[in-house]
Scaffold this motif. Structure first.
Motif, PDB file in Angstrom:
ATOM      1  N   GLY A 472      53.633  35.487  -4.622  1.00  0.00           N
ATOM      2  CA  GLY A 472      52.764  35.585  -3.445  1.00  0.00           C
ATOM      3  C   GLY A 472      51.431  36.212  -3.802  1.00  0.00           C
ATOM      4  N   THR A 473      50.968  37.134  -2.934  1.00  0.00           N
ATOM      5  CA  THR A 473      49.687  37.790  -3.226  1.00  0.00           C
ATOM      6  C   THR A 473      49.814  38.747  -4.410  1.00  0.00           C
ATOM      7  N   GLY A 474      51.030  38.942  -4.892  1.00  0.00           N
ATOM      8  CA  GLY A 474      51.246  39.745  -6.102  1.00  0.00           C
ATOM      9  C   GLY A 474      50.540  39.151  -7.312  1.00  0.00           C
ATOM     10  N   ILE A 475      50.100  37.907  -7.199  1.00  0.00           N
ATOM     11  CA  ILE A 475      49.364  37.270  -8.297  1.00  0.00           C
ATOM     12  C   ILE A 475      47.995  37.943  -8.504  1.00  0.00           C
ATOM     13  N   ALA A 476      47.466  38.578  -7.443  1.00  0.00           N
ATOM     14  CA  ALA A 476      46.068  39.041  -7.465  1.00  0.00           C
ATOM     15  C   ALA A 476      45.684  39.818  -8.733  1.00  0.00           C
ATOM     16  N   PRO A 477      46.348  40.941  -9.033  1.00  0.00           N
ATOM     17  CA  PRO A 477      45.866  41.713 -10.189  1.00  0.00           C
ATOM     18  C   PRO A 477      46.083  40.976 -11.505  1.00  0.00           C
ATOM     19  N   PHE A 478      47.004  39.990 -11.504  1.00  0.00           N
ATOM     20  CA  PHE A 478      47.295  39.292 -12.760  1.00  0.00           C
ATOM     21  C   PHE A 478      46.246  38.224 -13.061  1.00  0.00           C
ATOM     22  N   ARG A 479      45.650  37.671 -12.002  1.00  0.00           N
ATOM     23  CA  ARG A 479      44.485  36.808 -12.228  1.00  0.00           C
ATOM     24  C   ARG A 479      43.407  37.669 -12.908  1.00  0.00           C
ATOM     25  N   ALA A 480      43.252  38.908 -12.402  1.00  0.00           N
ATOM     26  CA  ALA A 480      42.256  39.821 -12.982  1.00  0.00           C
ATOM     27  C   ALA A 480      42.622  40.178 -14.427  1.00  0.00           C
ATOM     28  N   PHE A 481      43.896  40.480 -14.673  1.00  0.00           N
ATOM     29  CA  PHE A 481      44.335  40.846 -16.029  1.00  0.00           C
ATOM     30  C   PHE A 481      44.047  39.701 -17.009  1.00  0.00           C
ATOM     31  N   LEU A 482      44.389  38.476 -16.570  1.00  0.00           N
ATOM     32  CA  LEU A 482      44.219  37.329 -17.469  1.00  0.00           C
ATOM     33  C   LEU A 482      42.738  37.078 -17.741  1.00  0.00           C
ATOM     34  N   GLU A 483      41.924  37.187 -16.693  1.00  0.00           N
ATOM     35  CA  GLU A 483      40.474  37.009 -16.893  1.00  0.00           C
ATOM     36  C   GLU A 483      39.945  38.069 -17.863  1.00  0.00           C
ATOM     37  N   GLU A 484      40.446  39.283 -17.702  1.00  0.00           N
ATOM     38  CA  GLU A 484      39.984  40.391 -18.542  1.00  0.00           C
ATOM     39  C   GLU A 484      40.380  40.151 -20.004  1.00  0.00           C
ATOM     40  N   ARG A 485      41.643  39.773 -20.205  1.00  0.00           N
ATOM     41  CA  ARG A 485      42.115  39.598 -21.581  1.00  0.00           C
ATOM     42  C   ARG A 485      41.386  38.430 -22.250  1.00  0.00           C
ATOM     43  N   ARG A 486      41.073  37.408 -21.447  1.00  0.00           N
ATOM     44  CA  ARG A 486      40.316  36.283 -22.009  1.00  0.00           C
ATOM     45  C   ARG A 486      38.900  36.760 -22.359  1.00  0.00           C
ATOM     46  N   ALA A 487      38.303  37.545 -21.451  1.00  0.00           N
ATOM     47  CA  ALA A 487      36.911  37.978 -21.657  1.00  0.00           C
ATOM     48  C   ALA A 487      36.769  38.877 -22.882  1.00  0.00           C
ATOM     49  N   ILE A 488      37.768  39.724 -23.134  1.00  0.00           N
ATOM     50  CA  ILE A 488      37.624  40.647 -24.271  1.00  0.00           C
ATOM     51  C   ILE A 488      38.230  40.064 -25.551  1.00  0.00           C
ATOM     52  N   GLY A 489      38.766  38.851 -25.455  1.00  0.00           N
ATOM     53  CA  GLY A 489      39.345  38.200 -26.633  1.00  0.00           C
ATOM     54  C   GLY A 489      40.603  38.898 -27.121  1.00  0.00           C
TER      55      GLY A 489
END
Ligand SMILES: Cc1cc2nc3c(=O)[nH]c(=O)nc-3n(C[C@H](O)[C@H](O)[C@H](O)COP(=O)(O)OP(=O)(O)OC[C@H]3O[C@@H](n4cnc5c(N)ncnc54)[C@H](O)[C@@H]3O)c2cc1C
Ligand SMILES: Cc1cc2nc3c(=O)[nH]c(=O)nc-3n(C[C@H](O)[C@H](O)[C@H](O)COP(=O)(O)O)c2cc1C
Length: 610
Positions: A472-489
């Motif tokens: 459900g909305t529990g996805i929210a911080p994980f979208r952020a985590f994945l974007e962050e991990r992609r951004a920092i390589g």
């Protein structure tokens, strides 16, 4: 100077819209005379003592942590040498050499300590718990009176420390969501008590009952601000000083035909000076639904122009106060009590007995202030009296769904819109419908603050594997985590468990997640759609089906994160985690519990559940 934001005459609004918005802004961003906790004049400051003081906190979403740090700062000013840490860091403390000990803790679940205090609670109740006869302590408890075990964790710690021989030098204070006044009052009484430590014989007995002091809270602390939404330079925005942000996108994430309405919202933080990290939450101060305000005015026999005090004690119209200052959905106990007395209603009177709290909660389920006004038409109130019987409107928190590295100057949210029917009325969640329906893109000022959450953080080591469980909305911080991990390589593997009702309608961020899977940011994606087959399948079932892989990732040092529903999902996922460790790791139930505890202590099992 009062620089209230206002809507200029040139703005593209009707007169009525402009009047409403200006009233709303005046209410929200009004001045308040509440600032930092005042330094008491007296000898203690000049004496410049350096007595050690241990301040420990239990905090899920950062409120108690922030208060603990503020408390330590104040203690430092008063000549103490404070150390601040979470309660789970107890192993690094030699309690036999501590003399002054303060706990600031919130309560989660059903009267439980927050995750970063749970291990200490277990320790205090284990056979290795130390005797604490030499320790002087006090507890500041944070909670919410809407929960039946109000400030349960603070109460437990307070009692247990006393049982272990520690001496309560200042009575515990139990803070409701409006914690400022109670916390301030507790701190003011604390300093003289702390200064007397070591002079025990001169102390008088300490009251056992906590200090519960009603008083102004969150919205009273709003400070004056600049001009239009998103246009306020150089201010230090925070929980006590809201930033009027701008909504820039509002997109429905569920496909047509879904039973749900989940929104992806994008908010501009430009020129706010606000920053955040992935794992943090955004606080949003909503306004109530104008249609519900009209219904209440009608039930009260008022036209809305009557003069009343808002929750900060400022004169305003009844309509404005109901729109922006008070909680007009869930009734306060004060309102219920007056209604029961004036109506002489036996059922309501009986339900208000302290022993019947659980029955009252059940009775209140799906009932709002408007129902009570309709059901007791003979009970009348003056407008001024009515507002004193309402609770203050509170901000809502939302897990941030974006990485600032991927979306500089923006914050994204994933919000489930609360709508349901009960007792023959259509109901609306205050803040979720405010965000989804009443905040106009680039127009309506959206009062926000960033709530730091140190206990929900990615591992600093980018090579660590990460397992995220967020239906459900529990996805929210994980979208952020994945974007962050992609951004920092970051090179670490990422495994996401997502679930919802139907794959065809409710696969939130489906395209983004599939692109991340294809691009390698996401290593594994396991989904559970509960209504796509006859038997219910949830994320915890997927964990168990993949127990072997899950165990291998754990043994490889994975960090496990859970976000979303606290009532059922988080408990079921916790049970599944224990079972994975038992089955795939070949552990006994006791060993599995120890393993999970170790994960928590090492901050490898973190939860953002609500
Ligand atoms: C740390 C944290 C993070 C959060 N993150 C998110 C997030 O990312 N996304 C998100 O959507 N929410 C999130 N929430 C929840 C969010 O803060 C709000 O609680 C939620 O949006 C509901 O607020 P509301 O004002 O719309 O509803 P409210 O006006 O507060 O109404 C909600 C209340 O309505 C009642 N209710 C709801 N449904 C029913 C029903 N079917 N029958 C009877 N009564 C019912 C219940 O009493 C419920 O408590 C988070 C909460 C916390 C504490
Ligand atoms: C899921 C959830 C469960 C909660 N359970 C309780 C509870 O049982 N008793 C209580 O007094 N407060 C409860 N609260 C309220 C919190 O203790 C309160 O919001 C507190 O200020 C949070 O502080 P923190 O940010 O330091 O964790 C709960 C809040 C949430 C979101």
């Amino acid at each position: 100077m009062n620089n209230l934001p206002y809507i200029p005459g040139s703005a593209p609004f009707t007169l009525e819209q402009r009047a409403w918005l200006n009233g709303y802004l005046a209410g929200l961003f009004a001045d308040a005379n509440v600032g930092e906790i005042a330094t008491r004049p007296g000898s203690s400051l000049e004496e410049k003592k350096t007595e050690p003081l241990l301040v420990m906190y239990g905090s899920q979403t950062g409120t108690a942590e922030k208060l603990a740090k503020r408390l330590a700062k104040e203690a430092e000013k008063r000549g103490f040498a404070p150390r601040v840490m979470e309660l789970n860091a107890y192993a690094s403390v030699d309690f036999s050499s501590e003399h002054r000990f303060l706990i600031v803790t919130s309560t989660w679940g059903d009267g439980d300590p927050p995750d970063n205090a749970a291990a200490f609670w277990q320790h205090l109740n284990s056979h290795t718990a130390p005797r604490l006869d030499h320790l002087s302590y006090s507890v500041l408890a944070l909670g919410d009176k809407n929960y039946s075990d109000f400030c349960g964790a603070g109460k437990k710690f307070d009692e247990r420390l006393e049982q272990l021989g520690a001496r309560r030098i200042h009575p515990r204070a139990d803070c409701d969501v409006d914690y400022e006044t109670t916390a301030k009052q507790w701190m003011e009484g604390l300093w003289p008590a702390l200064e007397k430590v070591g002079q025990a014989s001169r102390l008088s007995p300490i009251a056992k009952e906590p200090a519960e002091i009603a008083g102004p809270g969150f919205s009273e602390l709003l400070l004056s601000t600049g001009s239009e939404p998103g246009q306020v330079p150089d201010a230090h925005y925070g929980r006590n000083h809201l930033f009027p942000a701008r909504l820039i996108a509002n997109r429905k994430l569920n496909a047509a035909g879904s039973a749900k309405d989940t929104r992806h919202l994008e908010i501009s933080l430009e020129r706010s000076g606000l920053s955040y990290e992935v794992g943090d939450a955004l606080g949003v101060m909503p306004a109530n639904c104008p249609a519900l305000v009209n219904d209440l005015l009608q039930a009260l026999g008022c036209d809305g122009e009557e003069a009343v005090s808002d929750a900060r004690g400022r004169e305003t119209s009844l309509r404005q106060a109901l729109l922006t200052s008070y909680q007009i959905t869930q009734p306060s106990t004060d309102l219920l009590r007056i209604l029961s007395e004036r109506s002489d209603d036996a059922e309501l009177k009986s339900l208000l007995a302290p022993a019947r709290r659980a029955d009252l909660d059940k009775f209140l389920d799906g009932r709002e202030v408007i129902d009570f006004l309709s059901n007791f038409p003979a009970v009348t109130f003056t407008p001024a009296e009515f507002v004193t019987l309402l609770s203050r409107l509170q901000p809502r928190l939302y897990s941030i769904a974006s990485s600032p590295k991927a979306h500089p100057g923006e914050v994204h949210l994933t919000v489930a819109v609360v709508r349901y029917e009960s007792h023959d009325r259509r109901r609306q969640g205050v803040c979720s419908t405010f965000l989804a329906e009443r905040v106009e893109i680039n127009r309506t000022p959206l009062p926000v603050f960033v709530q730091t959450s140190h206990s929900f953080r990615l591992p600093s080591d980018g090579d660590r594997p990460v397992i995220m469980i967020g239906p459900g909305t529990g996805i929210a911080p994980f979208r952020a985590f994945l974007e962050e991990r992609r951004a920092i390589g970051a090179n670490g593997r990422n495994w996401l468990f997502f679930g919802d009702q139907c794959q065809a309608h409710d696969f939130l961020y489906c395209e983004e997640l599939e692109a991340m899977l294809a691009g390698g940011t996401l290593t594994r994606l396991d989904t559970a759609f509960s209504r796509d087959q006859s038997e219910k399948i949830y994320v915890q079932h997927r964990m168990l089906e993949n127990a072997g892989g899950f165990w291998t990732w754990l043994e490889d040092g994975a960090h496990v994160y859970v976000c979303g529903d606290a009532k059922r999902m988080a408990k079921d996922v916790d049970a599944a985690l224990h079972e994975v460790i038992r089955k795939a790791g070949g552990k006994s139930p006791e060993q599995a519990a120890e393993y999970v505890q170790k994960l928590k202590t090492e901050k490898r099992y973190q939860r953002d559940v609500y």
